[in-house]
Design an enzyme around this catalytic site. Structure first.
Site, PDB file in Angstrom:
ATOM      1  N   ALA A  73     -92.429 -10.575 -87.781  1.00 16.10           N
ATOM      2  CA  ALA A  73     -92.749 -12.021 -87.843  1.00 16.10           C
ATOM      3  C   ALA A  73     -92.440 -12.488 -89.039  1.00 16.10           C
ATOM      4  CB  ALA A  73     -94.298 -11.871 -87.693  1.00 16.10           C
ATOM      5  N   ALA A  98     -91.660  -7.968 -92.002  1.00 14.46           N
ATOM      6  CA  ALA A  98     -91.488  -9.345 -92.101  1.00 14.46           C
ATOM      7  C   ALA A  98     -89.729  -9.705 -91.651  1.00 14.46           C
ATOM      8  CB  ALA A  98     -91.443  -9.859 -93.680  1.00 14.46           C
ATOM      9  N   ASP A  99     -89.546 -10.681 -90.986  1.00 12.25           N
ATOM     10  CA  ASP A  99     -88.434 -10.996 -90.155  1.00 12.25           C
ATOM     11  C   ASP A  99     -87.154 -10.466 -90.958  1.00 12.25           C
ATOM     12  OD1 ASP A  99     -88.993 -13.054 -92.130  1.00 12.25           O
ATOM     13  OD2 ASP A  99     -88.768 -14.742 -90.450  1.00 12.25           O
ATOM     14  N   THR A 100     -87.328 -11.091 -92.401  1.00  9.66           N
ATOM     15  CA  THR A 100     -85.714 -10.701 -93.375  1.00  9.66           C
ATOM     16  C   THR A 100     -85.551  -9.107 -93.375  1.00  9.66           C
ATOM     17  OG1 THR A 100     -86.505 -12.426 -94.886  1.00  9.66           O
ATOM     18  CG2 THR A 100     -84.986 -10.936 -95.649  1.00  9.66           C
ATOM     19  N   ALA A 102     -84.369  -8.120 -89.731  1.00  7.99           N
ATOM     20  CA  ALA A 102     -82.883  -8.405 -89.471  1.00  7.99           C
ATOM     21  C   ALA A 102     -81.994  -7.431 -89.947  1.00  7.99           C
ATOM     22  CB  ALA A 102     -82.896 -10.148 -89.830  1.00  7.99           C
TER      23      ALA A 102
END
Length: 482
Positions: free
Chosen positions: A74, A228-230, A233
């Site tokens: 997220a 978290a998204d970072t 990814a």
């Protein structure tokens, strides 16, 4: 082993990928935009229930049938304050909330300056970090601050909801490292910084390991730690030691995998943790694609593709034209109140194609400066993954390998955060079944990508960098001295 799902709750939508645990192959996927918020709601204030509604819609039609585990990614920095009963005190504060900018400066001063924060938690508070939003809430909404008993971020809250709101609340190292009150160097919270920001203590989620499960849903679905998204990814891309990721947005960021945390007294490096047990130092620039867009507007061009085509009519070095792209001030180097500089104007260089080329080279040299901050601290960079729509532009691909001094990988656009979340779910599931080591994530194939080598252009790239550095040092002497 089976089938897993990765869920990415981005600022505007939820995307779900369902993957084979052994190969990482995407079997199914779902998508749904977040419900439109009411007209009176500021863009930074979001009812977290919107994330759940979007999740439900994205998962409709039997998408999760046969899935054994789910990983959750997220948006980073979204603060969800809860009261003692687990209800949201106010809407979640998301993104780089501009309301919190004064609070950020206030917090920096309250602890004794940038260096004090860098030493404490590996980062200097900015408008995006939860610790800063707590300070804003304490100053602006004291009643809400007083009611706040539990602090979660977006992925923490979603994991907790999927598990049926258990007493135990969890997070991961990656998400925790972006809060401003957890230190990657020590692996522990700084409750004193929560109190400094909020005015009192609050309950913080338990930080669990990268391969740990947060729990099991009432239906028997395993939920992994989330992140978290970072970090998701980076995990989805499969980056490891020797790899860096350069993201080309309006602003830019450079991050790399490193075996240990980096404490940077200047605050240029934000010391984050990744989703594997390693570290993810990040250096950001305020000016990336915004410098290209500004140049395109100046030249009367309709889009960045046209700017790229024009730049390709010039040659490396842009006939001596150098653009320092500090249009919004700059963070790396720390020049918050400066402006951009165009140098090297001669009669022969005053042509549109040379200005276009200088814009691309200036943007990439600024990011190369950020890469060099990491290299200067011992971070190895052999490959650079280049992300963002601008990475597809011919002028970027022509110049980047030589200016970065490394092989450049341009992955095809894909949902890497959702893929990373699915890979994390496969890891937790495999560990629970005794099929995987908790120290070694499942090996999934890397992304489909273009690979660009500097080759014979390396010396040309070094000359362009030297030209840029000479102008930067003349205009802002000692800007990188720490």
């Amino acid at each position: 082993m089976g089938i897993v799902a990765g869920l990415d709750s981005a600022p505007d939508f939820t995307r779900i990928v369902v993957c084979d645990t052994d190969t990482g192959a995407v079997l199914r996927q779902g998508y749904a935009p977040h419900p439109v918020q009411g007209p009176d709601t500021g863009r930074s204030d979001v009812d977290p229930q919107a994330w759940l509604l979007s999740l439900g819609e994205a998962a409709s039609g039997g998408l999760l049938e046969g899935v054994q585990a789910i990983g959750v990614s997220a948006q980073a920095g979204a603060l969800v304050p809860l009261d003692a009963q687990g209800n949201t005190v106010r809407p979640a504060m998301t993104g780089g909330d501009k309301r919190a900018q004064v609070a950020a400066a206030d917090l920096v001063d309250a602890l004794g300056g940038r260096e004090a924060w860098a030493q404490a938690v590996g980062c200097v508070p900015g408008a995006a970090q939860p610790v800063t939003k707590l300070r804003w809430m304490a100053r602006t909404e004291p009643e809400n601050a007083a009611r706040t008993a539990v602090l979660l971020q977006a992925h923490d809250w979603l994991v907790w909801q999927l598990l049926g709101r258990p007493v135990r609340r969890t997070t991961d190292r990656g998400g925790a490292s972006g809060t401003g009150y957890w230190a990657a160097a020590t692996g522990g919270y700084r409750p004193d910084l929560v109190e400094l920001a909020l005015g009192h203590q609050a309950m913080l989620p338990e930080v669990i390991g990268p391969a740990d499960a947060a729990g099991t849903t009432p239906e028997g679905l395993m939920i992994s730690a989330g992140t978290a998204d970072t970090m998701a990814a980076a995990f989805g891309l499969g980056i490891g030691l020797g790899d860096a990721v350069v993201s080309l947005g309006a602003s830019g960021s450079v991050m790399a995998v490193h075996p240990e945390p980096l404490v940077d007294r200047s605050g240029m490096i934000t010391s984050l943790a990744d989703a594997t047990g390693m570290h993810l130092p990040v250096v950001t620039t305020l000016n990336a694609v915004r410098a290209l867009r500004g140049t395109a507007e100046l030249l009367g061009l309709p889009d960045l593709e046209s700017l790229s085509d024009l730049a390709m009519k010039s040659t490396p070095g842009a006939h001596g034209l150098v653009l320092l792209p500090y249009l919004e001030g700059e963070r790396t180097p720390s020049l918050p109140h400066t402006a951009g500089t165009l140098a090297g104007l001669r009669r022969e260089s005053m042509r549109p194609e040379h200005l276009a080329r200088a814009a691309f080279e200036g943007m990439l040299c600024g990011l190369a400066d950020a890469l060099d901050v990491l290299r200067g601290r011992g971070v190895e960079v052999r490959r650079v993954f280049l992300l963002g729509p601008a990475a597809e532009l011919p002028a970027v691909q022509a110049a980047a390998p030589a200016l970065f001094g490394a092989q450049v990988v341009v992955p095809q656009p894909a949902d890497y955060a959702a893929t990373g979340a699915a890979r994390q779910a496969a890891w937790a599931l495999g560990v629970s079944q005794g099929a995987l080591d908790p120290r070694t994530p499942p090996v999934w194939p890397g992304p489909v990508a273009q690979v660009l080598d500097p080759g014979e252009e390396l010396a040309v790239g070094q000359a362009v960098r030297q030209q840029y550095v000479a102008v930067r040092e003349q205009t802002h002497p000692g800007a990188f001295q720490q």
